[in-house]
Motif scaffolding. Structure first.
Motif, PDB file in Angstrom:
ATOM      1  N   GLU A 159       0.867  -1.182   0.000  1.00 55.56           N
ATOM      2  CA  GLU A 159       0.000   0.000   0.000  1.00 55.56           C
ATOM      3  C   GLU A 159       0.902   1.229   0.000  1.00 55.56           C
ATOM      4  OE1 GLU A 159      -3.558   2.111   2.621  1.00 55.56           O
ATOM      5  OE2 GLU A 159      -2.787   0.135   3.169  1.00 55.56           O
ATOM      6  N   ALA A 160       0.868   1.985  -1.104  1.00 52.30           N
ATOM      7  CA  ALA A 160       1.765   3.121  -1.277  1.00 52.30           C
ATOM      8  C   ALA A 160       0.994   4.430  -1.167  1.00 52.30           C
ATOM      9  CB  ALA A 160       2.463   3.047  -2.629  1.00 52.30           C
ATOM     10  N   THR A 161       1.650   5.426  -0.563  1.00 56.19           N
ATOM     11  CA  THR A 161       1.141   6.795  -0.534  1.00 56.19           C
ATOM     12  C   THR A 161       2.182   7.689  -1.184  1.00 56.19           C
ATOM     13  OG1 THR A 161       2.068   7.186   1.665  1.00 56.19           O
ATOM     14  CG2 THR A 161      -0.184   6.340   1.560  1.00 56.19           C
ATOM     15  N   ALA A 162       2.010   8.989  -1.032  1.00 55.62           N
ATOM     16  CA  ALA A 162       2.935   9.918  -1.679  1.00 55.62           C
ATOM     17  C   ALA A 162       4.320   9.891  -1.058  1.00 55.62           C
ATOM     18  CB  ALA A 162       2.368  11.338  -1.641  1.00 55.62           C
ATOM     19  N   ASP A 163       4.442   9.538   0.226  1.00 54.45           N
ATOM     20  CA  ASP A 163       5.742   9.638   0.890  1.00 54.45           C
ATOM     21  C   ASP A 163       6.160   8.366   1.629  1.00 54.45           C
ATOM     22  OD1 ASP A 163       3.778   9.776   2.750  1.00 54.45           O
ATOM     23  OD2 ASP A 163       4.513  11.571   3.768  1.00 54.45           O
ATOM     24  N   GLU A 164       5.391   7.260   1.530  1.00 54.47           N
ATOM     25  CA  GLU A 164       5.809   6.033   2.191  1.00 54.47           C
ATOM     26  C   GLU A 164       5.129   4.828   1.569  1.00 54.47           C
ATOM     27  OE1 GLU A 164       4.780   6.402   6.304  1.00 54.47           O
ATOM     28  OE2 GLU A 164       2.751   5.631   5.999  1.00 54.47           O
ATOM     29  N   LEU A 165       5.739   3.666   1.830  1.00 60.29           N
ATOM     30  CA  LEU A 165       5.220   2.397   1.333  1.00 60.29           C
ATOM     31  C   LEU A 165       5.040   1.461   2.526  1.00 60.29           C
ATOM     32  CD1 LEU A 165       4.546   0.313  -0.913  1.00 60.29           C
ATOM     33  CD2 LEU A 165       7.001  -0.203  -0.987  1.00 60.29           C
ATOM     34  N   THR A 166       3.839   0.905   2.657  1.00 61.54           N
ATOM     35  CA  THR A 166       3.542  -0.013   3.760  1.00 61.54           C
ATOM     36  C   THR A 166       3.372  -1.420   3.211  1.00 61.54           C
ATOM     37  OG1 THR A 166       2.431   1.752   4.989  1.00 61.54           O
ATOM     38  CG2 THR A 166       1.996  -0.515   5.678  1.00 61.54           C
ATOM     39  N   VAL A 167       4.121  -2.355   3.784  1.00 66.33           N
ATOM     40  CA  VAL A 167       4.044  -3.760   3.381  1.00 66.33           C
ATOM     41  C   VAL A 167       3.551  -4.556   4.581  1.00 66.33           C
ATOM     42  CG1 VAL A 167       5.290  -5.744   2.472  1.00 66.33           C
ATOM     43  CG2 VAL A 167       5.958  -3.433   1.783  1.00 66.33           C
ATOM     44  N   THR A 168       2.431  -5.230   4.427  1.00 68.16           N
ATOM     45  CA  THR A 168       1.872  -6.061   5.506  1.00 68.16           C
ATOM     46  C   THR A 168       1.912  -7.523   5.085  1.00 68.16           C
ATOM     47  OG1 THR A 168      -0.354  -5.723   4.634  1.00 68.16           O
ATOM     48  CG2 THR A 168       0.386  -4.232   6.379  1.00 68.16           C
ATOM     49  N   VAL A 169       2.281  -8.369   6.050  1.00 67.34           N
ATOM     50  CA  VAL A 169       2.412  -9.801   5.781  1.00 67.34           C
ATOM     51  C   VAL A 169       1.753 -10.564   6.928  1.00 67.34           C
ATOM     52  CG1 VAL A 169       4.017 -11.677   5.279  1.00 67.34           C
ATOM     53  CG2 VAL A 169       4.634  -9.323   4.693  1.00 67.34           C
ATOM     54  N   PRO A 170       0.755 -11.401   6.667  1.00 74.26           N
ATOM     55  CA  PRO A 170       0.202 -12.260   7.729  1.00 74.26           C
ATOM     56  C   PRO A 170       1.187 -13.373   8.052  1.00 74.26           C
ATOM     57  CG  PRO A 170      -0.853 -12.748   5.640  1.00 74.26           C
ATOM     58  CD  PRO A 170       0.040 -11.574   5.385  1.00 74.26           C
ATOM     59  N   ALA A 171       1.381 -13.641   9.317  1.00 80.34           N
ATOM     60  CA  ALA A 171       2.346 -14.666   9.745  1.00 80.34           C
ATOM     61  C   ALA A 171       1.716 -15.540  10.810  1.00 80.34           C
ATOM     62  CB  ALA A 171       3.618 -14.021  10.274  1.00 80.34           C
ATOM     63  N   THR A 191       0.497 -10.099  12.541  1.00 80.26           N
ATOM     64  CA  THR A 191       0.640  -9.321  11.318  1.00 80.26           C
ATOM     65  C   THR A 191       1.982  -8.603  11.349  1.00 80.26           C
ATOM     66  OG1 THR A 191      -1.751  -8.992  11.143  1.00 80.26           O
ATOM     67  CG2 THR A 191      -0.344  -7.477   9.916  1.00 80.26           C
ATOM     68  N   LEU A 192       2.790  -8.824  10.316  1.00 81.13           N
ATOM     69  CA  LEU A 192       4.075  -8.140  10.183  1.00 81.13           C
ATOM     70  C   LEU A 192       3.872  -6.899   9.325  1.00 81.13           C
ATOM     71  CD1 LEU A 192       6.323 -11.250   9.405  1.00 81.13           C
ATOM     72  CD2 LEU A 192       5.605 -10.363  11.630  1.00 81.13           C
ATOM     73  N   GLU A 193       4.303  -5.769   9.824  1.00 81.32           N
ATOM     74  CA  GLU A 193       4.135  -4.514   9.091  1.00 81.32           C
ATOM     75  C   GLU A 193       5.499  -3.865   8.875  1.00 81.32           C
ATOM     76  OE1 GLU A 193       0.866  -1.119   9.429  1.00 81.32           O
ATOM     77  OE2 GLU A 193       2.413  -0.887  10.967  1.00 81.32           O
ATOM     78  N   PHE A 194       5.822  -3.583   7.631  1.00 79.70           N
ATOM     79  CA  PHE A 194       7.083  -2.950   7.248  1.00 79.70           C
ATOM     80  C   PHE A 194       6.748  -1.611   6.587  1.00 79.70           C
ATOM     81  CE2 PHE A 194       7.425  -7.491   7.124  1.00 79.70           C
ATOM     82  CZ  PHE A 194       8.627  -7.784   7.741  1.00 79.70           C
ATOM     83  N   ILE A 195       7.368  -0.562   7.050  1.00 76.99           N
ATOM     84  CA  ILE A 195       7.127   0.777   6.497  1.00 76.99           C
ATOM     85  C   ILE A 195       8.430   1.279   5.880  1.00 76.99           C
ATOM     86  CG2 ILE A 195       6.475   3.162   6.992  1.00 76.99           C
ATOM     87  CD1 ILE A 195       4.730   2.139   9.235  1.00 76.99           C
ATOM     88  N   TYR A 196       8.376   1.624   4.590  1.00 77.95           N
ATOM     89  CA  TYR A 196       9.517   2.178   3.863  1.00 77.95           C
ATOM     90  C   TYR A 196       9.256   3.665   3.609  1.00 77.95           C
ATOM     91  CZ  TYR A 196      11.003  -2.631   2.955  1.00 77.95           C
ATOM     92  OH  TYR A 196      11.426  -3.935   3.091  1.00 77.95           O
ATOM     93  N   ASP A 197      10.307   4.481   3.717  1.00 84.64           N
ATOM     94  CA  ASP A 197      10.152   5.917   3.526  1.00 84.64           C
ATOM     95  C   ASP A 197      10.128   6.262   2.038  1.00 84.64           C
ATOM     96  OD1 ASP A 197      12.757   5.662   2.682  1.00 84.64           O
ATOM     97  OD2 ASP A 197      13.644   6.587   4.450  1.00 84.64           O
ATOM     98  N   GLU A 198      10.153   7.558   1.749  1.00 89.20           N
ATOM     99  CA  GLU A 198      10.049   8.024   0.361  1.00 89.20           C
ATOM    100  C   GLU A 198      11.254   7.617  -0.480  1.00 89.20           C
ATOM    101  OE1 GLU A 198      11.645  12.473   1.657  1.00 89.20           O
ATOM    102  OE2 GLU A 198       9.709  12.217   0.645  1.00 89.20           O
ATOM    103  N   ASN A 199      12.377   7.302   0.169  1.00 88.67           N
ATOM    104  CA  ASN A 199      13.555   6.815  -0.553  1.00 88.67           C
ATOM    105  C   ASN A 199      13.614   5.288  -0.609  1.00 88.67           C
ATOM    106  OD1 ASN A 199      14.584   9.470  -0.968  1.00 88.67           O
ATOM    107  ND2 ASN A 199      15.326   9.478   1.154  1.00 88.67           N
ATOM    108  N   LEU A 200      12.524   4.653  -0.184  1.00 90.05           N
ATOM    109  CA  LEU A 200      12.400   3.188  -0.182  1.00 90.05           C
ATOM    110  C   LEU A 200      13.441   2.524   0.718  1.00 90.05           C
ATOM    111  CD1 LEU A 200      11.574   2.483  -3.944  1.00 90.05           C
ATOM    112  CD2 LEU A 200      10.014   2.715  -2.016  1.00 90.05           C
ATOM    113  N   TYR A 201      13.752   3.204   1.839  1.00 92.56           N
ATOM    114  CA  TYR A 201      14.576   2.627   2.895  1.00 92.56           C
ATOM    115  C   TYR A 201      13.665   2.264   4.066  1.00 92.56           C
ATOM    116  CZ  TYR A 201      19.276   3.292   1.052  1.00 92.56           C
ATOM    117  OH  TYR A 201      20.428   3.192   0.313  1.00 92.56           O
ATOM    118  N   LEU A 202      13.942   1.124   4.682  1.00 91.92           N
ATOM    119  CA  LEU A 202      13.099   0.666   5.779  1.00 91.92           C
ATOM    120  C   LEU A 202      13.106   1.685   6.914  1.00 91.92           C
ATOM    121  CD1 LEU A 202      11.399  -1.707   6.961  1.00 91.92           C
ATOM    122  CD2 LEU A 202      13.514  -2.504   8.032  1.00 91.92           C
ATOM    123  N   ASP A 203      11.900   2.049   7.349  1.00 89.96           N
ATOM    124  CA  ASP A 203      11.769   2.996   8.456  1.00 89.96           C
ATOM    125  C   ASP A 203      11.455   2.279   9.769  1.00 89.96           C
ATOM    126  OD1 ASP A 203      11.565   5.813   9.388  1.00 89.96           O
ATOM    127  OD2 ASP A 203       9.505   5.204   9.823  1.00 89.96           O
TER     128      ASP A 203
END
Length: 258
Positions: A107-119, A127-139
């Motif tokens: 799920e992408a927005t203008a300044d971040e990308l959220t990746v959710t994974v059921p585990a 639920t595993l949640e990974f948030i990447y910043d606007e430079n696609l580096y893990l936040d």
């Protein structure tokens, strides 16, 4: 006039519609496969390390960790990488040993990308949640355990009982303090009476000490005794054998009157 107003409203509606379309279309561009590979690596690596390895990573400097991640081509910062390992260990403590995970959701927005994974873990799913910043580096990365309705109600009930119990304990403690306040005047009166009894005894002792006449130790001044004895014998017309001077008392000084 009506045509101009209608034209103006139509233009405003068009502008607002274009602005809404533009804002919805401005999302962060990313390569899904690359992000999925990096996220998959992070899950597998966090599951393989132990506490000693995490402590060894934490003992390194941020520069050393950053160089290690950069050489491996991983889109992680030192803070997010170390924080992900700590979050994974907390998730294991909460949910049990890791078993497997499902598909990735992006799920992408203008300044971040959220990746959710059921585990699935040993004790419960999460639920595993990974948030990447606007430079696609893990936040950040979080592991959120999924609780049933009964477990949620049980936890809420325990929190309620604990909170109310704490409040009642504090109220009982305050009540005991207020009850003890009534003994303070009696304690003050007891000490005042004790001081009042000690004051006359102290005054009497001082009066007795002041009433004791000052005497002169004759053993320390034999010449003075001899002179006084001779003066008394001369005044009485007798010898010094007829009396003995045992003590000499100082007479209060008097002023001569003219």
């Amino acid at each position: 006039m009506k045509k101009r107003i209608g034209l103006l409203i139509a233009v405003l509606a068009m502008v607002l519609g274009l602005a809404g379309c533009t804002s919805n279309s401005e999302t962060l561009e990313y390569d899904e496969e690359t992000i999925q590979q990096a996220t998959e690596f992070l899950i597998e690596y966090c599951n393989s390390v132990d506490e000693d390895t995490i402590e060894e990573w934490n003992s390194r400097t941020d520069f050393a960790v950053e160089q290690e991640l950069y050489s491996a081509g991983l889109p992680f910062t030192p803070e997010s990488f170390l924080g992900a390992m700590d979050s994974w260990q907390s998730g294991i403590d909460e949910c049990g040993a890791y078993a497997e995970h499902g598909e990735f959701n992006f799920e992408a927005t203008a300044d971040e990308l959220t990746v959710t994974v059921p585990a699935r873990f040993e004790e419960r799913s999460a639920t595993l949640e990974f948030i990447y910043d606007e430079n696609l580096y893990l936040d950040s990365m979080t592991v959120s355990g999924i609780y049933s309705t009964g477990e949620i109600l049980e936890k809420a009930g325990l929190n309620t009982v604990l909170g109310m119990g704490t409040v009642f304990c504090v109220l009982i403690f305050i009540s005991i303090i207020i009850w003890l306040l009534k003994f303070i005047p009696a304690i003050e009166q007891f000490f005042r009476g004790r001081k009042a009894k000690e004051a006359p005894a102290q005054a009497e002792k001082e009066e007795v000490v002041q009433a004791v006449p000052e005497t002169i130790d004759l053993a320390d001044d034999l010449e003075l005794v001899a002179v006084i004895s001779a003066a008394i014998a001369a005044a009485e017309g007798t010898s010094t054998d007829g009396f003995v001077v045992r003590s000499i008392r100082r007479r209060p000084s008097n002023k001569w009157k003219a």
